[in-house]
Design an enzyme around this catalytic site. Structure first.
Site, short mmCIF file in Angstrom:
data_model
loop_
_atom_site.label_atom_id
_atom_site.label_comp_id
_atom_site.label_asym_id
_atom_site.label_seq_id
_atom_site.Cartn_x
_atom_site.Cartn_y
_atom_site.Cartn_z
N SER A 70 0.86 -1.15 0.09
CA SER A 70 -0.14 -0.05 -0.05
C SER A 70 0.94 1.21 0.00
O SER A 70 2.04 1.27 0.41
CB SER A 70 -1.00 -0.01 1.18
OG SER A 70 -1.46 1.31 1.64
N TYR A 111 -4.04 -1.55 9.37
CA TYR A 111 -3.63 -1.85 7.99
C TYR A 111 -2.29 -1.53 7.54
O TYR A 111 -1.61 -2.65 6.93
CB TYR A 111 -4.62 -1.10 7.31
CG TYR A 111 -4.57 -1.30 5.74
CD1 TYR A 111 -4.60 -2.76 5.08
CD2 TYR A 111 -4.04 -0.55 4.61
CE1 TYR A 111 -4.46 -3.08 3.71
CE2 TYR A 111 -3.93 -0.76 3.37
CZ TYR A 111 -4.23 -2.04 2.88
OH TYR A 111 -4.09 -2.20 1.46
#
Length: 665
Positions: free
Chosen positions: A517, A530
């Site tokens: 990410s 996350y």
């Protein structure tokens, strides 16, 4: 009551069959060539019914080549015969159009007469109007109009045959340009506006989205989604008192071509048209762009000269002459007949992105057409986690398109099998291996199966993931959020790679792609669970890369920007954010497989990483500003908050989202 359908495996046909199965009773007999029986069987599995019965025949044979004994057995049983089988292709030659559209219709009438059907339904086209200028209503047919192509001529001739030679009651349906399903985007071929999509993709990939463009008014077009066409035919066919009538399945409000293109530009993320040169307002008809375009590119000599050039961007020269209609198609009769049914043409802007997404994910052949990608992927077994939707699903389609063998891994077996069937229908190969990747023992079993059953494990794509957007103050009693995220995003991915490493070592080759990410580089607020899990996988891969490079095993970490997938759907404020599509994300995955770089980053992600290194305090203050501007979601808070406050900050949110495009906020 029973039905008979020609063209049932075609685009409109299979949607019509679905409508009949959903809303009507009785068997549905479908004409099918012997060579197409496997395709029909795949559709029957998809429809999950035994009411669809194949009838072997051929459109080019008298009485459609249907066995005489079958006709005798079913004479008098068929209430409705729908004739959809035809060529729907502006580029087809005269002989093919004649055989399919004209002879095929005559043979259909022969079968209808032999069976004694009560109603014949002929799906014609607005092409019967040719280049008629002005208003063409549903009572009009042979108005002396010029028919500029074999397609126009044979569709007109086929409808004439029905009108003059049918010995049973008939109805005619004239769809405009039929595009994909308005809710799913499903489409099975490149046609109509889809010819121009590769050009829009090139504009998106080469020009900034904010760049304004000026267009030229070349007239109006008329687009209708296939679900509207199928629903309307089903409804109109069963209304009493309309035999001997034609229905226009068109958008009552024609769309200027430039507005349609602009809607698809917005869907693609390409530059948009801010204005157009108003030909109709400034110039006489003969000098208007639409008239000039039709006059020039309608010439066969010009088409032959242009085709080598236009075909390079996927646009046959014949199509250029038909980008707009000189005709306005009136549909008052159809609108009256459909009144109260709830069946209508949706606004193009509302489903343009859906059409674009389907094309980009299913019909764009650029991956398979690239010899470099085909060479790298041909015959390679690519294990893809999270393959049932989003990035994983599109990556599997692209891998298969390039000759690779996707190994589909996710929890949902049914979705994986549907994807496998789609890949096989297109001539590819795929393997299905359902697995809950949060269960470490299940991963061990999966690895043992893969190593045993596959001839090689060439690539592993760690795509499956869990995202949680919740501030720390709302997470103090939710430690399980951190455990669940680490379990899938980190422990599951590491366990899978470690289980397959022995096979890769034996092969002396292997590549692991981690879909990470941009948050690892930018550290946005509310994503502590996350981002920490993705950072852990990044760090693990970076460490073991030095240990495994001598064994031929390499790693790529893709710091993916915000992608429009089901994973971000619960965060409603993302609906208006600039994102990349699953197909764009899958292209990055394919690039990682082929080129095998250590990292794939965005410019903004790299800028974020540099900012954290050179000016950490300033960077944290900017992120704190974003923390104040973007609220926790309702789901994260577990209760409603004032919508007025959220609405007042929307402009600030959109500004930050556009400046920091792709960052998770």
């Amino acid at each position: 009551m029973s039905y008979f359908v020609t063209g049932a495996t075609g685009f409109i046909g299979r949607h019509l069959v679905r409508e009949l199965l959903d809303h009507r009773e009785g068997e549905v007999f479908v004409l099918c060539r012997a060579s197409s029986l496997p395709r029909l069987e795949a559709l029957r599995r998809r429809w999950r019914t035994d009411r669809v019965v194949p009838v072997v025949g051929d459109l080019t044979e008298p009485t459609l080549g249907v066995d005489e004994a079958w006709v005798a057995e079913h004479a008098g049983e068929v209430e409705h015969l729908f004739h959809l089988a035809a060529i729907y292709d502006m580029t087809a030659d005269d002989a093919a159009n004649e055989a399919m559209n004209v002879d095929g219709t005559r043979h259909t009438l022969e079968l209808a007469h032999a069976l004694g059907v009560r109603h014949l339904h002929h799906v014609s086209s607005v092409a019967v109007a040719g280049d008629f200028r002005g208003r063409f209503d549903e009572t009009m047919f042979d108005e002396g109009q010029h028919l500029p192509s074999p397609y126009h001529r044979t569709k007109h001739e086929a409808e004439r045959i029905v009108r003059e030679e049918a010995e049973v009651p008939w109805r005619v349906y004239r769809p405009a340009i039929v595009v994909g399903h308005s809710e799913t985007g499903e489409m099975d071929k490149v046609d109509g506006p889809y010819y121009f999509f590769p050009l829009l993709k090139t504009l998106r990939d080469t020009l900034p989205g904010w760049l304004p463009m000026v267009g030229v008014d070349i007239g109006d077009t008329n687009l209708v989604p296939v679900d509207y066409v199928a629903s309307a035919i089903d409804h109109l066919a069963h209304l009493p008192g309309h035999d001997g009538e034609a229905f226009h399945l068109v958008d009552p409000q024609p769309t200027p071509v430039i507005e349609a293109v602009d809607a698809f530009c917005a869907a693609a993320g390409a530059p948009r048209f801010v204005t157009s040169l108003d030909g109709p307002g400034l110039l006489p008809r003969v000098l208007r762009p639409a008239s000039l375009l039709a006059g020039v590119v309608g010439n066969p000599v010009v088409q032959k000269a242009l085709d080598p050039l236009t075909s390079r961007i996927g646009i046959p020269a014949e199509v250029l002459a038909h980008t707009s209609f000189p005709t306005v198609f009136a549909s008052r009769r159809t609108e009256r007949a459909l009144a109260g049914s709830g069946i209508g043409v949706p606004d193009l802007e509302g489903y343009a992105r859906t059409l674009w997404s389907w094309w980009e994910e299913h019909l764009d052949t650029s991956t398979g057409d690239d010899p470099r990608i085909r060479s790298a992927l041909r015959g390679k077994h690519v294990v893809i986690t999270g393959a049932s939707s989003g990035i994983g699903e599109v990556t599997a389609l692209k891998v298969a398109q390039a000759g690779g063998v996707p190994v589909l891994v996710a929890r949902g077996k049914d979705k994986l099998e549907d994807l496998q069937a789609l890949i096989e229908l297109r001539g590819g190969t795929a393997h299905v291996h359902p697995c809950d990747l949060s269960d470490l023992e299940a991963i061990d079993e999966l690895c043992a199966t893969l190593v045993t059953e596959l001839p090689s494990v060439d690539v592993v794509v760690n795509n499956a993931g869990r995202s949680i957007r919740r501030s720390l103050k709302l997470s103090e009693d939710r430690f399980h959020d951190f455990e669940r995220t680490m379990q899938l995003n980190y422990f599951g991915a590491v366990r899978l790679v470690m289980g397959l490493l022995p096979a890769m070592r034996r092969q002396k080759r292997g590549h692991v792609v981690n879909v990470s990410s941009i948050g690892v580089q930018t550290n946005p607020p509310r994503f502590s669970a996350y981002v920490a899990s993705k950072s852990a996988l990044d760090s693990w891969s970076n460490v073991v890369s030095s240990e495994l490079v001598g064994d031929g095993v390499t790693f790529t970490n893709i710091h993916m920007p915000l992608v429009r997938t089901p994973m971000i759907a619960p965060t409603k404020l993302y609906d208006k954010f600039p994102t990349i599509s699953p197909a764009q994300a899958a292209d990055l995955v394919v690039e990682a497989i082929v080129e095998r770089p250590h990292e794939i980053n965005t410019l903004l992600g790299n800028a974020g990483a540099v900012a954290h290194t050179l000016a950490p305090r300033t960077t944290f203050r900017v992120l704190n500003l974003a923390y104040q501007v973007f609220p926790d979601s309702t789901a994260a808070k577990g209760r409603d908050r004032s919508e007025g406050q959220a609405a007042s900050r929307e402009s600030e949110q959109l500004m930050l989202a556009r400046v920091f495009k792709g960052v998770h906020w």
